[in-house]
Design a protein around this motif. Structure first.
Motif, PDB file in Angstrom:
ATOM      1  N   VAL B  55       1.061  -1.504  -0.046  1.00  0.00           N
ATOM      2  CA  VAL B  55       0.374  -0.515  -0.053  1.00  0.00           C
ATOM      3  C   VAL B  55       0.920   1.217   0.349  1.00  0.00           C
ATOM      4  CG1 VAL B  55      -2.008   1.286   1.383  1.00  0.00           C
ATOM      5  CG2 VAL B  55      -2.190  -0.933   0.985  1.00  0.00           C
ATOM      6  N   ARG B  56       0.345   2.267  -0.851  1.00  0.00           N
ATOM      7  CA  ARG B  56       1.095   3.730  -0.824  1.00  0.00           C
ATOM      8  C   ARG B  56      -0.013   4.892  -1.155  1.00  0.00           C
ATOM      9  NH1 ARG B  56       4.665   6.528  -4.683  1.00  0.00           N
ATOM     10  NH2 ARG B  56       3.766   5.645  -6.341  1.00  0.00           N
ATOM     11  N   GLY B  61       4.954   7.737   2.663  1.00  0.00           N
ATOM     12  CA  GLY B  61       5.553   6.266   2.346  1.00  0.00           C
ATOM     13  C   GLY B  61       4.962   5.447   1.822  1.00  0.00           C
ATOM     14  N   PRO B  62       5.570   4.332   1.212  1.00  0.00           N
ATOM     15  CA  PRO B  62       5.305   2.972   1.478  1.00  0.00           C
ATOM     16  C   PRO B  62       4.927   2.087   2.077  1.00  0.00           C
ATOM     17  CG  PRO B  62       7.492   2.708   0.955  1.00  0.00           C
ATOM     18  CD  PRO B  62       7.187   4.744   1.093  1.00  0.00           C
ATOM     19  N   THR B  63       4.584   1.269   2.482  1.00  0.00           N
ATOM     20  CA  THR B  63       4.395   0.566   3.277  1.00  0.00           C
ATOM     21  C   THR B  63       3.141  -1.148   3.299  1.00  0.00           C
ATOM     22  OG1 THR B  63       3.271   0.131   5.758  1.00  0.00           O
ATOM     23  CG2 THR B  63       2.055   0.838   4.528  1.00  0.00           C
ATOM     24  N   PRO B  80       8.140  -1.512   7.878  1.00  0.00           N
ATOM     25  CA  PRO B  80       8.019  -2.071   6.591  1.00  0.00           C
ATOM     26  C   PRO B  80       9.724  -2.111   5.655  1.00  0.00           C
ATOM     27  CG  PRO B  80       7.105  -0.133   7.114  1.00  0.00           C
ATOM     28  CD  PRO B  80       8.017  -0.318   7.791  1.00  0.00           C
TER      29      PRO B  80
END
Lengths: 86, 375
Positions: B55-56, B61-63, B80
């Motif tokens: 998910v982003r 930031g992305p995780t 993450p």
């Protein structure tokens, strides 16, 4: 000190947009925020310590160039998720 | 009664489309993570319960999120995927987005792998809660060269994708890098070898370059030993493991269709059956259905011959694209096929491509599709 957060981060704070956190620098403040709301720091700051491209952080309405910025207890920190994309 | 889940990752969230095993009545649950990009969502086939989603949000930031109740509740990974913090004066990298999630080998029930952009490889040994970089790839001194320099990126960013675990050897991993090529490791990621012999790279000056290729989608068969196919920027290939050389099976496609595309999916039981979705790779690479007439092509003989499968799909003026993660199969008999379009349509065939029907319209731009059977 008072920290104002944008809606994209509200899931981390039980929807609170205004929270309290402490620190002598922005880095320390972000660490304290992450202790209180786990995971929130990485959504704003990447693994190299840089403020993410679409995040802006203001201290007393002046944009902070990086997380080394010093803070005073009376400062107000505003986090903004910039408008972008579609 | 078992349920079939179709996990639809989109530019604006995750949708779970489901039915009974008879595939007659369909329902939809979602969106989960509304407004956030879900590049990939995968249900762990080893426990039938753990669901991971990459998910982003556009601004954040992305995780990775995980759920153990099919999305009723989600918990974010505590650590993450993130690159090592660079030393003073060294250039550091930051994960832009988590692109690909792969459950580990059946003998390692808590292991997951993640591929990210810029190309990086991560592993979790606690079911996706905490992630660490695989140094054999991320810190490899050849990595930047393999990837053609970090500025050499496709439109959505250079990425590591098609992470696959050999079902007969937990330490044997395959990855695809766009651009960079296919690589394999036989020691759980400690060392890597390019695996690109026989693959065309029309955009490179050296026709026999060992790496620098552009695999779009690599698939390793889940039940048959050493069966590997790829849809590449420059054709469709089957790997001959004896000679470690790819055979361009796309040369058997109709000339007017060609063998350019992004997704490729395999029959779960028959290693000689595969499906592709050809796209227009001419002129400026429109990446749309060829001539506005979408079709899946099927081979039942490991790519020696191909058959057009377009019954039920639009006959004309349908210019959608199917991304590399957005076509897959289920494990039922006959096999169900699913494809998601950039226009937000979810199409399915319940007779191995014989007839297609649109299950859902008006979803956001579809990035990925995975299926799962749950009790």
């Amino acid at each position: 000190m008072k920290v104002l957060l944008p809606t994209p981060l509200a899931d981390y704070t039980a929807q609170a947009r205004e929270v309290e956190a402490e620190g002598a620098t922005l880095a320390e403040l972000l660490d304290d925020l992450d202790r209180r709301f786990p995971g929130i720091r990485f959504r704003m700051i990447d693994e190299q310590g840089a403020i993410r491209a679409h995040i802006k952080i203001f201290v007393n309405r002046r944009q902070a160039p990086g997380i080394a910025s010093r803070l005073a207890p009376s400062d107000e920190v505003l986090v903004v998720a910039a408008l972008s994309g579609g | 009664m078992p349920r079939l889940l179709v996990l639809v990752g989109t530019r604006k969230g995750l949708f779970i489309v489901s039915s009974g095993a008879d595939r007659r009545e369909w329902s939809i649950d979602g969106p989960h993570f509304l407004g956030q990009v879900v590049n990939h969502a995968v249900l762990d086939p080893r426990d039938g319960r753990t669901l991971l989603a990459a998910v982003r949000a556009g601004h954040l930031g992305p995780t990775v999120f995980r759920s153990e109740d099919l999305g009723r509740t989600w918990a974010e990974a505590q650590t993450p995927p993130a690159f090592r913090k660079a030393a003073e004066g060294e250039r550091g990298e930051a994960v832009s987005h988590v692109f690909w999630l792969t459950p580990g080998h059946a003998s390692q029930p808590l292991r997951w792998y993640a591929g990210v952009s810029p190309p990086g490889l991560f592993v979790s040994d606690d079911s996706g809660r905490n992630w660490k970089g695989i140094a054999g790839f991320n810190e490899n001194p050849d990595r930047i060269q393999w990837c053609g320099g970090l500025q050499d990126a496709p439109p959505d960013g250079a990425t590591l994708h098609s992470l696959s675990v050999d079902p007969f050897d937990a330490d044997h991993l395959y990855i695809g890098i766009s651009t960079g090529g296919v690589f394999e490791s036989r020691d759980a990621g400690a060392t890597w070898t390019p695996l690109n012999k026989g693959v065309a790279a029309d955009f490179l000056p050296d026709p026999d370059a060992p790496f620098g290729h552009d695999p779009h989608c690599l698939r390793v068969h889940g039940a048959a030993r050493d069966v590997v196919y790829q849809q590449n920027h420059c054709g469709i290939y089957r790997l001959d493991r004896g000679a470690d050389r790819w055979q361009r099976i796309g040369e058997h496609m109709p000339r007017e269709v060609g063998d350019i595309g992004f997704p490729l999916t395999l029959h779960p039981r028959d290693p000689k059956t595969l499906w592709v979705f050809p796209m227009d790779g001419g002129t400026v690479w429109p990446r749309t259905a060829i001539g506005g007439k979408p079709a899946v092509y099927e081979s039942r003989d490991a790519g020696e011959s191909w058959k057009r499968r377009d019954s039920g799909l639009p006959r004309e003026q349908a210019w959608f694209t199917v991304k590399r993660q957005a076509m897959t199969s289920d494990t039922l008999d006959p096999v169900g096929l699913y494809l998601g379009t950039t226009g937000g349509e979810l199409w399915a065939s319940f007779d191995e491509g014989g007839a297609w029907r649109c299950l859902r319209m008006h979803l956001p731009h579809i990035y990925s599709i995975e299926t799962a059977i749950v009790p």
